[in-house]
Design a protein around this motif. Structure first.
Motif, short mmCIF file in Angstrom:
data_model
loop_
_atom_site.label_atom_id
_atom_site.label_comp_id
_atom_site.label_asym_id
_atom_site.label_seq_id
_atom_site.Cartn_x
_atom_site.Cartn_y
_atom_site.Cartn_z
N GLY A 41 0.77 -1.25 0.00
CA GLY A 41 0.00 0.00 0.00
C GLY A 41 0.79 1.29 0.00
N ALA A 42 1.95 1.30 0.69
CA ALA A 42 2.67 2.57 0.86
C ALA A 42 3.60 2.90 -0.31
CB ALA A 42 3.46 2.55 2.17
N PHE A 43 3.59 2.08 -1.36
CA PHE A 43 4.63 2.28 -2.38
C PHE A 43 4.58 3.64 -3.07
CE2 PHE A 43 3.16 1.48 -6.87
CZ PHE A 43 1.81 1.24 -6.62
N VAL A 44 3.41 4.18 -3.28
CA VAL A 44 3.31 5.48 -3.96
C VAL A 44 3.69 6.61 -2.99
CG1 VAL A 44 1.82 7.04 -5.26
CG2 VAL A 44 1.50 4.58 -5.48
N PHE A 45 3.07 6.60 -1.82
CA PHE A 45 3.37 7.61 -0.81
C PHE A 45 4.86 7.59 -0.46
CE2 PHE A 45 3.34 8.36 3.99
CZ PHE A 45 3.50 9.72 3.87
N PHE A 46 5.41 6.39 -0.28
CA PHE A 46 6.82 6.25 0.09
C PHE A 46 7.73 6.90 -0.94
CE2 PHE A 46 10.81 3.82 0.30
CZ PHE A 46 11.13 3.97 1.64
N SER A 47 7.46 6.63 -2.21
CA SER A 47 8.37 7.15 -3.24
C SER A 47 8.23 8.67 -3.36
CB SER A 47 8.17 6.46 -4.58
OG SER A 47 6.91 6.78 -5.10
N ASP A 48 7.04 9.20 -3.15
CA ASP A 48 6.87 10.66 -3.13
C ASP A 48 7.59 11.27 -1.93
OD1 ASP A 48 5.38 10.70 -5.42
OD2 ASP A 48 3.45 11.07 -4.44
N LEU A 49 7.38 10.64 -0.77
CA LEU A 49 7.94 11.19 0.48
C LEU A 49 9.47 11.22 0.47
CD1 LEU A 49 7.05 12.12 3.41
CD2 LEU A 49 7.61 9.80 4.12
N VAL A 50 10.10 10.08 0.14
CA VAL A 50 11.57 10.05 0.21
C VAL A 50 12.21 11.03 -0.77
CG1 VAL A 50 11.80 7.72 1.18
CG2 VAL A 50 11.82 8.01 -1.30
N ARG A 51 11.53 11.28 -1.89
CA ARG A 51 12.11 12.21 -2.86
C ARG A 51 12.03 13.65 -2.38
NH1 ARG A 51 9.46 10.63 -8.36
NH2 ARG A 51 7.78 10.07 -6.95
N MET A 52 11.21 13.90 -1.35
CA MET A 52 11.11 15.27 -0.83
C MET A 52 11.89 15.47 0.46
SD MET A 52 7.64 16.96 -1.78
CE MET A 52 7.27 17.22 -3.49
N ILE A 53 12.40 14.40 1.03
CA ILE A 53 13.20 14.52 2.25
C ILE A 53 14.61 14.98 1.86
CG2 ILE A 53 14.19 13.26 4.22
CD1 ILE A 53 11.68 11.49 4.21
N ARG A 54 15.10 15.99 2.56
CA ARG A 54 16.39 16.58 2.17
C ARG A 54 17.59 16.00 2.90
NH1 ARG A 54 13.04 20.60 3.34
NH2 ARG A 54 14.25 21.03 5.21
N THR A 55 17.35 15.27 4.00
CA THR A 55 18.49 14.67 4.71
C THR A 55 18.86 13.35 4.06
OG1 THR A 55 16.80 13.91 6.23
CG2 THR A 55 18.20 15.67 7.01
N PRO A 56 20.15 12.93 4.15
CA PRO A 56 20.55 11.65 3.55
C PRO A 56 19.78 10.51 4.20
CG PRO A 56 22.47 12.90 4.31
CD PRO A 56 21.27 13.61 4.82
N LEU A 57 19.44 9.52 3.40
CA LEU A 57 18.71 8.38 3.97
C LEU A 57 18.98 7.13 3.15
CD1 LEU A 57 16.14 7.81 1.88
CD2 LEU A 57 15.16 9.72 3.07
N MET A 58 18.64 6.00 3.76
CA MET A 58 18.64 4.74 3.03
C MET A 58 17.20 4.25 2.99
SD MET A 58 22.03 2.68 4.05
CE MET A 58 22.31 3.09 5.72
N VAL A 59 16.92 3.37 2.03
CA VAL A 59 15.55 2.83 1.98
C VAL A 59 15.57 1.31 2.08
CG1 VAL A 59 14.68 4.73 0.54
CG2 VAL A 59 15.40 2.61 -0.55
N ASP A 60 14.51 0.80 2.65
CA ASP A 60 14.27 -0.64 2.65
C ASP A 60 12.75 -0.83 2.67
OD1 ASP A 60 14.68 -3.39 2.71
OD2 ASP A 60 16.33 -3.24 4.12
N PHE A 61 12.34 -2.09 2.61
CA PHE A 61 10.91 -2.37 2.55
C PHE A 61 10.56 -3.55 3.42
CE2 PHE A 61 12.17 -0.38 -1.40
CZ PHE A 61 11.22 0.63 -1.53
N LEU A 62 9.31 -3.60 3.80
CA LEU A 62 8.81 -4.87 4.28
C LEU A 62 7.42 -5.08 3.72
CD1 LEU A 62 6.79 -4.47 6.91
CD2 LEU A 62 8.92 -4.30 8.14
N ILE A 63 7.08 -6.33 3.56
CA ILE A 63 5.77 -6.64 3.00
C ILE A 63 4.95 -7.36 4.05
CG2 ILE A 63 4.47 -7.80 1.16
CD1 ILE A 63 6.92 -7.75 -0.58
N ALA A 64 3.82 -6.76 4.37
CA ALA A 64 2.92 -7.37 5.34
C ALA A 64 1.52 -7.33 4.78
CB ALA A 64 2.99 -6.61 6.65
N SER A 65 0.70 -8.28 5.16
CA SER A 65 -0.69 -8.20 4.74
C SER A 65 -1.60 -8.70 5.85
CB SER A 65 -0.92 -9.03 3.48
OG SER A 65 -0.70 -10.38 3.76
N SER A 66 -2.75 -8.03 5.94
CA SER A 66 -3.73 -8.43 6.95
C SER A 66 -5.13 -8.35 6.38
CB SER A 66 -3.64 -7.53 8.17
OG SER A 66 -4.03 -6.23 7.81
#
Ligand code: IMP
Ligand code: MG
Length: 173
Positions: A41-66
């Motif tokens: 679910g967060a894939f769109v929001f996540f990619s928008d958000l990280v591209r607007m964060i100005r501090t250095p960061l790393m990315v990773d993912f987890l997949i969960a379903s309920s």
């Protein structure tokens, strides 16, 4: 099935993502930020958000379903876990929507067991009324009423994730 008019428009979404990213950028200055997107679910929001964060960061993912066909099963499955060493990381979990809180609570506890330096949570949407398990949320985009929404990564039966805006979903049958 009906997908109606935008409930949150592209412009409203973009403005909010920028606002969140600004606050997060300030809060994480000088830290070791590992942003973790909770899929799918967060894939769109996540990619928008990280591209607007100005501090250095790393990315990773987890997949969960309920969720199965729009109804909560309360049964959380972890299909893919964070691969990186997280002991020296400041983790930011990024979620699309918090509903009962069951999924996120379960994910949070699992991540905490690995002993990250810090752990915070950012969710784009928050359906407070439906909460069954309390989870601390540090960054919230919008608090929304108890409606089932789709678009901007959110699905019904795995569809509508590609809608660029968020819409209330109604079943007609
Ligand atoms: P929770 O465990 O009840 O908090 O459920 C959270 C998950 O259910 C979210 O990550 C979504 O994948 C899904 N979900 C909850 N509400 C909605 C909604 O209104 N539209 C689409 N997915 C939803
Ligand atoms: Mg989700």
């Amino acid at each position: 099935m009906v997908v109606g008019r935008p409930f949150l428009t592209v412009e409203q979404i973009q403005r909010k993502v920028k606002e969140l990213a600004d606050v997060i950028s300030n809060d994480y200055e000088g830290k070791d930020l590992l942003a973790v997107g909770i899929l799918k679910g967060a894939f769109v929001f996540f990619s928008d958000l990280v591209r607007m964060i100005r501090t250095p960061l790393m990315v990773d993912f987890l997949i969960a379903s309920s969720y199965l066909r729009g109804d909560s099963t309360g049964d959380v499955k972890l299909h893919y876990d964070i691969r990186q060493e997280i002991a020296d990381k400041d983790i930011l979990l990024v979620e699309d929507i918090v509903d009962t809180g069951i999924t996120l609570n379960c994910i949070r506890e699992r991540v905490l067991m690995k002993g990250p330096r810090s752990l915070r949570i950012c969710t784009f949407l928050d359906k407070t009324e439906r909460r069954e398990v309390q989870v601390p949320l540090d960054y919230i985009g919008f608090s929304i009423p108890n409606e089932f929404v789709v678009g901007y990564g959110l699905d019904y039966d795995n569809k509508f994730r590609n809608l660029p805006y968020i819409s209330v979903f109604k079943k007609t049958t």
